[in-house]
Design an enzyme around this catalytic site. Structure first.
Site, PDB file in Angstrom:
ATOM      1  N   HIS A  63       0.827  -1.206   0.000  1.00 11.53           N
ATOM      2  CA  HIS A  63       0.000   0.000   0.000  1.00 11.53           C
ATOM      3  C   HIS A  63       0.870   1.269   0.000  1.00 11.53           C
ATOM      4  O   HIS A  63       0.670   2.167  -0.810  1.00 11.53           O
ATOM      5  CB  HIS A  63      -0.921  -0.021   1.224  1.00 11.53           C
ATOM      6  CG  HIS A  63      -1.838   1.156   1.343  1.00 11.53           C
ATOM      7  ND1 HIS A  63      -3.150   1.117   0.922  1.00 11.53           N
ATOM      8  CD2 HIS A  63      -1.633   2.412   1.808  1.00 11.53           C
ATOM      9  CE1 HIS A  63      -3.702   2.305   1.132  1.00 11.53           C
ATOM     10  NE2 HIS A  63      -2.800   3.115   1.675  1.00 11.53           N
ATOM     11  N   GLU A  64       1.848   1.334   0.899  1.00  8.17           N
ATOM     12  CA  GLU A  64       2.678   2.545   0.995  1.00  8.17           C
ATOM     13  C   GLU A  64       3.559   2.703  -0.242  1.00  8.17           C
ATOM     14  O   GLU A  64       3.724   3.812  -0.743  1.00  8.17           O
ATOM     15  CB  GLU A  64       3.523   2.535   2.282  1.00  8.17           C
ATOM     16  CG  GLU A  64       2.718   2.619   3.581  1.00  8.17           C
ATOM     17  CD  GLU A  64       1.643   3.705   3.626  1.00  8.17           C
ATOM     18  OE1 GLU A  64       1.844   4.764   3.014  1.00  8.17           O
ATOM     19  OE2 GLU A  64       0.586   3.479   4.236  1.00  8.17           O
TER      20      GLU A  64
ATOM     21  N   HIS B 197       1.617   4.178  -2.917  1.00  9.41           N
ATOM     22  CA  HIS B 197       1.539   5.651  -2.857  1.00  9.41           C
ATOM     23  C   HIS B 197       2.765   6.286  -3.507  1.00  9.41           C
ATOM     24  O   HIS B 197       2.648   7.278  -4.215  1.00  9.41           O
ATOM     25  CB  HIS B 197       1.437   6.126  -1.401  1.00  9.41           C
ATOM     26  CG  HIS B 197       0.062   6.019  -0.826  1.00  9.41           C
ATOM     27  ND1 HIS B 197      -1.065   6.426  -1.500  1.00  9.41           N
ATOM     28  CD2 HIS B 197      -0.369   5.554   0.374  1.00  9.41           C
ATOM     29  CE1 HIS B 197      -2.125   6.216  -0.744  1.00  9.41           C
ATOM     30  NE2 HIS B 197      -1.731   5.682   0.403  1.00  9.41           N
TER      31      HIS B 197
ATOM     32  N   HIS C 220      -6.518   7.097  -2.674  1.00  6.73           N
ATOM     33  CA  HIS C 220      -6.950   5.776  -2.234  1.00  6.73           C
ATOM     34  C   HIS C 220      -7.993   5.231  -3.197  1.00  6.73           C
ATOM     35  O   HIS C 220      -8.580   5.980  -3.968  1.00  6.73           O
ATOM     36  CB  HIS C 220      -7.500   5.850  -0.809  1.00  6.73           C
ATOM     37  CG  HIS C 220      -6.436   5.984   0.222  1.00  6.73           C
ATOM     38  ND1 HIS C 220      -6.405   7.016   1.129  1.00  6.73           N
ATOM     39  CD2 HIS C 220      -5.340   5.216   0.471  1.00  6.73           C
ATOM     40  CE1 HIS C 220      -5.334   6.873   1.894  1.00  6.73           C
ATOM     41  NE2 HIS C 220      -4.672   5.805   1.518  1.00  6.73           N
TER      42      HIS C 220
ATOM     43  N   CYS D  22      -9.192  -3.823  -2.951  1.00  2.00           N
ATOM     44  CA  CYS D  22      -7.955  -3.329  -3.556  1.00  2.00           C
ATOM     45  C   CYS D  22      -6.953  -2.954  -2.462  1.00  2.00           C
ATOM     46  O   CYS D  22      -7.316  -2.402  -1.430  1.00  2.00           O
ATOM     47  CB  CYS D  22      -8.286  -2.106  -4.399  1.00  2.00           C
ATOM     48  SG  CYS D  22      -6.864  -1.271  -5.093  1.00  2.00           S
TER      49      CYS D  22
ATOM     50  N   CYS E 257      -6.367  -3.322  -7.845  1.00  4.98           N
ATOM     51  CA  CYS E 257      -7.529  -3.692  -8.653  1.00  4.98           C
ATOM     52  C   CYS E 257      -7.304  -3.256 -10.100  1.00  4.98           C
ATOM     53  O   CYS E 257      -6.305  -2.610 -10.414  1.00  4.98           O
ATOM     54  CB  CYS E 257      -8.806  -3.064  -8.083  1.00  4.98           C
ATOM     55  SG  CYS E 257      -8.912  -1.291  -8.362  1.00  4.98           S
TER      56      CYS E 257
END
Ligand SMILES: [Zn+2]
Ligand SMILES: [Zn+2]
Length: 242
Positions: A202-203, A206, A213, A219, A238
């Site tokens: 996730h990070e 980014h 988000h 996702c 996703c």
């Protein structure tokens, strides 16, 4: 002149309120919560890092006690998800705080009424990461730490799972709240590893894809408010991203 008098009256009212013990206590609490004393301590450098060109290199730093195999597990998963973005994943090894730095910027929060937990500001980590990224001459850097954190930019965000500083190309994943033990449940190493991977993906997502988000709750770029939401999502992006 009349205007000035009115202003003075108003001010004296404020001062009266200030002298009331209750109000003073409230103010003290507020200052404590904001952590006003520590704001300046971790001011990040203003210098802009060199422009990010992908594919690039990413380094992973560990701060805390983790399984030796964690880096390889993370690398395998990152390779499967971001293969075209990176040509190298580097294990930067362990980082240990000096006692002096460790004690700086701490804010105490109550987990349960009689158990206090010391939280550290994210800027403290960004300072370390920015330096390390330069030293190692890499494009992006991520730290995985078992230290609980609060956000330097938004003080109300405490016990965060992770945060990314896009401008400085660094990310943080905090694992204490990913442990079942934190919720007084029996520890589960596999579940813990899975959560660490999801938050790491996730990070890094980014860093590559930007601050947005995803609304799709399956996702990996979906924002998770709690561990249940992390468990509910997959480790994958996703179709919106690929
Ligand atoms: Zn996010
Ligand atoms: Zn998505």
């Amino acid at each position: 002149m009349v205007k000035f008098q009115k202003y003075e009256e108003k001010l004296s009212k404020y001062f009266q309120r200030f002298s009331e013990i209750k109000f003073k206590e409230k103010l003290k609490k507020l200052v404590f919560r904001i952590g006003i004393y520590h704001q300046e301590e971790f001011a990040l450098i203003t210098e802009k890092p060199k422009q990010l060109i992908l594919p690039g290199q990413i380094g992973v730093l560990f701060c805390g006690d983790f399984e030796d195999t964690l880096f390889d597990t993370i690398k395998m998963n990152l390779n499967a998800i971001f293969d075209s973005f990176f040509y190298e994943f580097r294990n930067l090894g362990d980082y240990t705080f000096s006692k002096k730095l460790f004690e700086k910027g701490i804010k105490n929060e109550y987990k349960i009424p009689d158990e206090r937990i010391s939280l550290h500001p994210t800027n403290k980590f960004y300072q370390i990461l920015i330096k390390k990224r330069k030293e190692e001459n890499i494009d992006m850097i991520l730290v995985i730490t078992n230290i609980p954190l609060y956000s330097s930019s938004e003080e109300n965000i405490i016990f965060l799972f992770g945060e990314t500083h896009l401008r400085h190309q660094c990310s943080i994943v905090s694992t204490l709240t990913l442990k079942e033990k934190f919720y007084n449940r029996e520890d589960n190493q596999d579940l813990f590893n899975e959560r660490v991977i999801k938050e790491t993906v996730h990070e890094i997502g980014h860093l590559i894809l930007g601050p947005k988000h995803c609304e799709n709750n399956l996702c990996v770029m979906h924002f998770s408010n709690d561990v249940e939401e992390i468990d509910n999502k997959s480790i994958y992006l996703c179709e919106k991203w690929v």
